[in-house]
Design a protein around this motif. Sequence first.
Motif, mmCIF file in Angstrom:
data_model
loop_
_atom_site.group_PDB
_atom_site.id
_atom_site.type_symbol
_atom_site.label_atom_id
_atom_site.label_comp_id
_atom_site.label_asym_id
_atom_site.label_seq_id
_atom_site.Cartn_x
_atom_site.Cartn_y
_atom_site.Cartn_z
ATOM 1 N N HIS A 176 49.045 17.594 30.184
ATOM 2 C CA HIS A 176 50.076 18.647 30.144
ATOM 3 C C HIS A 176 51.428 18.125 30.661
ATOM 4 O O HIS A 176 52.454 18.732 30.426
ATOM 5 C CB HIS A 176 49.628 19.911 30.891
ATOM 6 C CG HIS A 176 49.522 19.792 32.378
ATOM 7 N ND1 HIS A 176 48.484 20.325 33.115
ATOM 8 C CD2 HIS A 176 50.333 19.226 33.304
ATOM 9 C CE1 HIS A 176 48.659 20.095 34.393
ATOM 10 N NE2 HIS A 176 49.783 19.420 34.542
ATOM 11 N N ASP A 209 51.752 12.602 38.131
ATOM 12 C CA ASP A 209 50.851 13.486 37.391
ATOM 13 C C ASP A 209 50.528 12.834 36.048
ATOM 14 O O ASP A 209 51.432 12.621 35.233
ATOM 15 C CB ASP A 209 51.580 14.832 37.179
ATOM 16 C CG ASP A 209 50.694 15.917 36.594
ATOM 17 O OD1 ASP A 209 49.607 15.610 36.083
ATOM 18 O OD2 ASP A 209 51.128 17.090 36.652
ATOM 19 N N HIS A 211 52.070 19.313 42.821
ATOM 20 C CA HIS A 211 53.219 19.599 41.955
ATOM 21 C C HIS A 211 54.506 19.772 42.749
ATOM 22 O O HIS A 211 55.562 19.302 42.327
ATOM 23 C CB HIS A 211 52.928 20.818 41.068
ATOM 24 C CG HIS A 211 51.990 20.488 39.950
ATOM 25 N ND1 HIS A 211 50.628 20.551 40.098
ATOM 26 C CD2 HIS A 211 52.209 20.027 38.687
ATOM 27 C CE1 HIS A 211 50.051 20.167 38.960
ATOM 28 N NE2 HIS A 211 50.993 19.840 38.088
ATOM 29 N N HIS A 221 55.315 23.185 32.260
ATOM 30 C CA HIS A 221 54.629 22.581 33.404
ATOM 31 C C HIS A 221 54.920 23.384 34.676
ATOM 32 O O HIS A 221 54.017 23.705 35.450
ATOM 33 C CB HIS A 221 55.106 21.132 33.552
ATOM 34 C CG HIS A 221 54.199 20.242 34.340
ATOM 35 N ND1 HIS A 221 54.425 18.893 34.483
ATOM 36 C CD2 HIS A 221 53.067 20.494 35.035
ATOM 37 C CE1 HIS A 221 53.466 18.366 35.219
ATOM 38 N NE2 HIS A 221 52.643 19.310 35.573
HETATM 39 MN MN MN Z 1 50.682 18.934 36.275
#
Ligand code: MN
Length: 246
Positions: free
Chosen positions: A209, A205, A118, A66
């Motif tokens: 993924h 998130d 992120h 990630h």
């Molecule tokens: Mn992500």
Amino acid sequence: MSNNNQNRRQFIKTTGKAGVAIAAFPILSKMSPNSFLNTNDYMQQPLPYGYAALEPNIDAMTMEIHYTKHAAAYAKNLADACVAEKVDTNATGLTDLLKNISHYSPKMRNNAGGHYNHELFWQLMKPAPSIAPSGALAEAITKTFGSFDAFKTTFGDAAKARFGSGWAWLLVKSDGSLAVSSTPNQDNPLMDIAETKGNPIIGLDVWEHAYYLKYQNKRPDYINAWWNLVNWELVQKKYTEAITKK
Ligand code: MN
């Protein structure tokens, strides 16, 4: 140990760390480690913990892929988009760019959002945090949602209901009130195209993924485990900042 030895050891320790950081992040001179998401935060910052630090809630391989693949790609593509669209990253703060994102390309929207989201996400998690907020944030959550548990249900429902890829948010709106929202893809509440706008103080998130290796199709299990990682001290700090500058 003499002072000289101590100084030398400290020097080696400090420069050793810097050496690693320079190798991983070439534009170290532009980094300001103590000013998270300041006007020049277009660069991927070092992860504040090791890949395995959030086990068993988030596995090490997921964290590594990630951070080093997905998030790194957003940062690189953001840099490319800034060159292509002539954004002076020394003069335009990342949050200001996001607030005017409708004036830029889809590539800019996806990658500016992806990078910002992120960087926030990593900071908002930590191993073994306190289990709930306190102070003014706790009071505002109770006032807005009825109770902390009711807030967790509302937030979890938004995260589960996001179809496909996206994020769930707790944000502070321009009137200082709290709201839960979710956004598709790499959008976020700072963007002028967001349905619910404000300053995000929690972001989760929910792209596959972020959880697929450990949780496969079980997004609700990932969400439940993620509550064990929320860095409430930072959320509280961001809440205070948001209501102060509103
Ligand atoms: Mn992500």
